[in-house]
Design an enzyme around this catalytic site. Structure first.
Site, PDB file in Angstrom:
ATOM      1  N   LYS A 114     -17.907 -55.201 -23.477  1.00 25.12           N
ATOM      2  CA  LYS A 114     -18.554 -53.823 -23.708  1.00 25.12           C
ATOM      3  C   LYS A 114     -19.718 -54.279 -24.469  1.00 25.12           C
ATOM      4  O   LYS A 114     -20.001 -54.635 -25.760  1.00 25.12           O
ATOM      5  CB  LYS A 114     -17.630 -53.061 -24.632  1.00 25.12           C
ATOM      6  CG  LYS A 114     -16.459 -52.488 -24.019  1.00 25.12           C
ATOM      7  CD  LYS A 114     -15.259 -52.218 -24.851  1.00 25.12           C
ATOM      8  CE  LYS A 114     -13.956 -52.033 -24.115  1.00 25.12           C
ATOM      9  NZ  LYS A 114     -13.079 -53.187 -24.477  1.00 25.12           N
ATOM     10  N   GLU A 167       5.127 -56.364 -12.104  1.00 27.11           N
ATOM     11  CA  GLU A 167       5.865 -54.841 -12.270  1.00 27.11           C
ATOM     12  C   GLU A 167       5.700 -53.854 -10.834  1.00 27.11           C
ATOM     13  O   GLU A 167       6.537 -53.027 -10.855  1.00 27.11           O
ATOM     14  CB  GLU A 167       4.718 -54.041 -13.211  1.00 27.11           C
ATOM     15  CG  GLU A 167       5.130 -54.529 -14.617  1.00 27.11           C
ATOM     16  CD  GLU A 167       4.213 -55.648 -14.952  1.00 27.11           C
ATOM     17  OE1 GLU A 167       3.980 -56.604 -14.371  1.00 27.11           O
ATOM     18  OE2 GLU A 167       3.891 -55.781 -16.138  1.00 27.11           O
TER      19      GLU A 167
HETATM   20  P1  ADP Z   1       1.517 -61.730 -15.057  1.00 30.19           P
HETATM   21  O1  ADP Z   1       1.582 -60.526 -15.644  1.00 30.19           O
HETATM   22  O2  ADP Z   1       2.560 -62.755 -15.243  1.00 30.19           O
HETATM   23  O3  ADP Z   1       0.364 -62.620 -15.322  1.00 30.19           O
HETATM   24  P2  ADP Z   1       1.023 -60.958 -12.335  1.00 30.19           P
HETATM   25  O4  ADP Z   1       1.414 -61.654 -11.300  1.00 30.19           O
HETATM   26  O5  ADP Z   1       2.015 -59.876 -12.640  1.00 30.19           O
HETATM   27  O6  ADP Z   1       1.108 -62.120 -13.516  1.00 30.19           O
HETATM   28  O7  ADP Z   1      -0.305 -60.744 -12.672  1.00 30.19           O
HETATM   29  C1  ADP Z   1      -1.004 -59.378 -12.243  1.00 30.19           C
HETATM   30  C2  ADP Z   1      -2.284 -59.295 -12.364  1.00 30.19           C
HETATM   31  O8  ADP Z   1      -3.118 -60.062 -11.627  1.00 30.19           O
HETATM   32  C3  ADP Z   1      -2.996 -57.909 -11.968  1.00 30.19           C
HETATM   33  O9  ADP Z   1      -2.780 -56.866 -12.988  1.00 30.19           O
HETATM   34  C4  ADP Z   1      -4.510 -58.203 -11.757  1.00 30.19           C
HETATM   35  O10 ADP Z   1      -5.070 -58.132 -13.241  1.00 30.19           O
HETATM   36  C5  ADP Z   1      -4.213 -59.735 -11.226  1.00 30.19           C
HETATM   37  N1  ADP Z   1      -4.492 -59.608  -9.946  1.00 30.19           N
HETATM   38  C6  ADP Z   1      -3.811 -59.480  -8.979  1.00 30.19           C
HETATM   39  N2  ADP Z   1      -4.282 -59.274  -7.776  1.00 30.19           N
HETATM   40  C7  ADP Z   1      -5.508 -59.574  -7.941  1.00 30.19           C
HETATM   41  C8  ADP Z   1      -6.640 -59.436  -7.053  1.00 30.19           C
HETATM   42  N3  ADP Z   1      -6.460 -59.310  -5.668  1.00 30.19           N
HETATM   43  N4  ADP Z   1      -7.944 -59.223  -7.598  1.00 30.19           N
HETATM   44  C9  ADP Z   1      -8.045 -59.578  -8.951  1.00 30.19           C
HETATM   45  N5  ADP Z   1      -6.962 -59.408  -9.843  1.00 30.19           N
HETATM   46  C10 ADP Z   1      -5.872 -59.523  -9.368  1.00 30.19           C
END
Ligand code: ADP
Length: 543
Positions: A441, A331
């Site tokens: 939680k 997004e």
């Molecule tokens: P999908 O939504 O298809 O699983 P995305 O690439 O859009 O794939 O995933 C995004 C999510 O990945 C983020 O909302 C977050 O939860 C996680 N994410 C991305 N970068 C990091 C990071 N550096 N550390 C922790 N989580 C991350």
């Protein structure tokens, strides 16, 4: 009073023209299914993208129509990016790791009119059969000699198709807000949702990506994207490289192979690489086993999931490579934050630097961030208080394709709720503590599953670790650690639980450890927590 500057639309085709004129001799190297090392120049790439554009112009498509790609990272896929978007069509990149029902869903939801596919994905499409009957035809991205026998209807050979066309094409001019590309989130819950990028957002994101505190990309660099072109535009690599003139090395189907990646990094003098943590784990395993050192690589951007401290340390101390963490999502195009050293922090000790490097990073200009509590009130940037991470900016989605606000992901005051829970410290470094749906939680407190996974991952005998919250009669929920042991290593439940001592608060230590041969993954390689929770639905914690 209006300014007096030209109204040149920000179009993806303008990157192609810039690259052709200013970096025409720069090289693109690809591993493909039919060629171990294909080489050509930016000039040839854009020439062939124009041949493709000429061919597409004869298919009777309208501005904004979707053309899908189902392909690995190689030069033909890059040509498709420019040929399709540059013509005013929407390049819908499909993730071949999706399940058949998801593939069917997104192809129909996107209303893809044509699909460009690698040879190896033809069987995948054949299996979808009548379910994708609305697709008018398929272009197999190979030459006549490698064309497969297929039951698909209306199949064209890519090389034959573009071979019949001229390499000049006048890119059309249109509104920079026109859609350029479409990518569906892998959808851990419900149906995948389509994020529809436009030309303007793509170009602004590329400008931001090349900045020194992000990818620090220039014409002197050679880049290896191990992030797939089929997911979030490979973090914008097709655009940022042609914008700057950085040489590209595409790994083709060899994305998870440590040895193949090392060979490419070494022989092509790669200076910058991009990948998710699991990819770099494979590379580190190979270099450790084979006694190799990464001599040329300077920096690697890693994100998509939390990055273990031990991984950053190993890259730094054994290979002198800076592992730069980034945060983003489909997004957000995807780059929203990136971790580099800020003025005033240069004197941190090596250990303090490692601690800082485990954070997701600071907001890029163009991706404004805030963290809010349950009432939507902003919480402090003190690195301790956590809240829901919300973002806004010109390359953040304003809605999902054809959902008209139904996803409920945007706030009334114009922010996108990421579904991540985060802290931000006073220097602006954001750290992801969890996905909203994954926090555990326990007795009125929240436990970060990511933090517990990171600690487990730092144990040498742990190959992969997932932590889920499961119902507990007294505490509401308690953490269960699920581990896949590293190859040839052994560790017991009690040793792992003891490993947490002094690393997290006592009450956060998981209640139990279960060893599995493998963990369930999403199509983008993340641990599928929903599946894990289902798998352990009947599990009871020991007394
Ligand atoms: P999908 O939504 O298809 O699983 P995305 O690439 O859009 O794939 O995933 C995004 C999510 O990945 C983020 O909302 C977050 O939860 C996680 N994410 C991305 N970068 C990091 C990071 N550096 N550390 C922790 N989580 C991350």
């Amino acid at each position: 009073m209006q300014g007096l500057m030209m109204e040149t639309p920000l179009l993806i085709s303008s990157i192609a023209e810039h690259a052709r004129k200013n970096h025409g001799d720069r090289e693109i190297v690809s591993v493909t299914a039919d060629n171990p090392r294909h080489r050509y120049t930016f000039r040839e790439c854009i020439g062939r993208a124009k041949q493709l554009a000429n061919a597409l112009a004869k298919l009777g498509l309208a501005h904004g129509d979707r053309i899908a790609t189902l392909a690995w990272n190689d030069y033909r896929h890059l040509e498709a990016y420019y040929g399709i978007s540059g013509s005013g069509f929407v390049c819908h990149t499909i993730n071949p790791r999706l399940f058949p029902e998801q593939l069917t869903y997104i192809i129909n939801h996107a209303e893809d009119r044509w699909i460009l596919t690698d040879v190896m994905f033809v069987p995948l499409l054949e299996a979808l059969g009548e379910h994708i009957a609305n697709v008018e035809g398929f272009i197999v991205m190979t030459d006549e000699a490698h064309m497969p026998e297929t039951s698909l209807n209306n199949v064209l050979c890519y090389e034959t198709l573009i071979g019949a066309e001229a390499a000049d094409f006048a890119w059309p001019e249109f509104d920079e807000r026109s859609a350029s590309a479409l990518c569906y989130t892998s959808g851990t819950t419900g149906n995948p949702k389509g994020v529809l990028y436009d030309h303007r957002s793509t170009i602004l994101h590329a400008y931001a990506a090349v900045a020194p505190d992000v990818m620090d990309l220039s014409s002197r660099d050679t880049v290896l994207p191990v992030v797939p072109l089929f997911h979030v535009n490979a973090w914008g690599i097709p655009y940022s490289t042609l914008m700057t003139g950085a040489k590209i090395v595409f790994p083709g189907p060899k994305m998870g192979d440590g040895e193949a990646l090392f060979e490419l990094l070494d022989s092509e003098d790669v200076t910058k690489a991009l990948g998710v943590p699991t990819v770099w784990l494979a590379l580190l395993q190979y270099t450790a086993q084979a006694g190799k050192r990464l001599d040329k690589l300077q920096q690697s951007l890693v994100g998509g999931a939390a990055v273990p401290r031990s991984m950053i340390e190993e890259f730094r101390d054994k290979h002198d490579v800076e592992l730069r963490q980034g945060w983003g999502m489909t997004e957000t195009s995807p780059l929203g934050a990136c971790n580099s050293i800020k003025a005033g922090l240069e004197d941190l000790s090596p250990d303090e630097r490692l601690d800082l490097a485990t954070k997701a990073g600071r907001a890029l200009f163009g991706c404004d961030m805030r963290i809010v509590d349950d009432e939507g009130v902003e919480v402090q940037w003190d690195g301790v208080e956590y809240g829901a991470l919300q973002v806004r900016g010109p390359w953040v989605c304003s809605d999902y394709f054809k959902l008209d606000g139904a996803a409920g992901t945007h706030t009334g005051d114009g922010w996108f709720d990421t579904g991540d829970v985060a802290t931000i410290d006073r220097n602006g470094y954001m750290a992801i503590t969890d996905r909203t749906k994954d926090v555990i939680k326990s007795g009125g407190e929240w436990i970060s599953s990511i933090e517990l996974e990171n600690v487990a991952m730092d144990h040498p005998a742990v190959g992969e670790a997932g932590v889920i919250g499961l119902p507990h009669p007294k505490w509401t929920e308690r953490p269960l650690l699920v581990v896949v042991k590293a190859e040839g290593q052994d560790v017991t439940r009690d040793e792992l639980l003891a490993w947490y001592g002094g690393k997290v608060a006592d009450w956060c230590v998981p209640n139990d450890v279960i060893f599995l041969d493998e963990l369930p993954h999403t199509a983008t390689g993340k641990i599928k927590k929903i599946e894990l929770r289902k798998q352990f639905a009947d599990y009871q914690f020991p007394e």
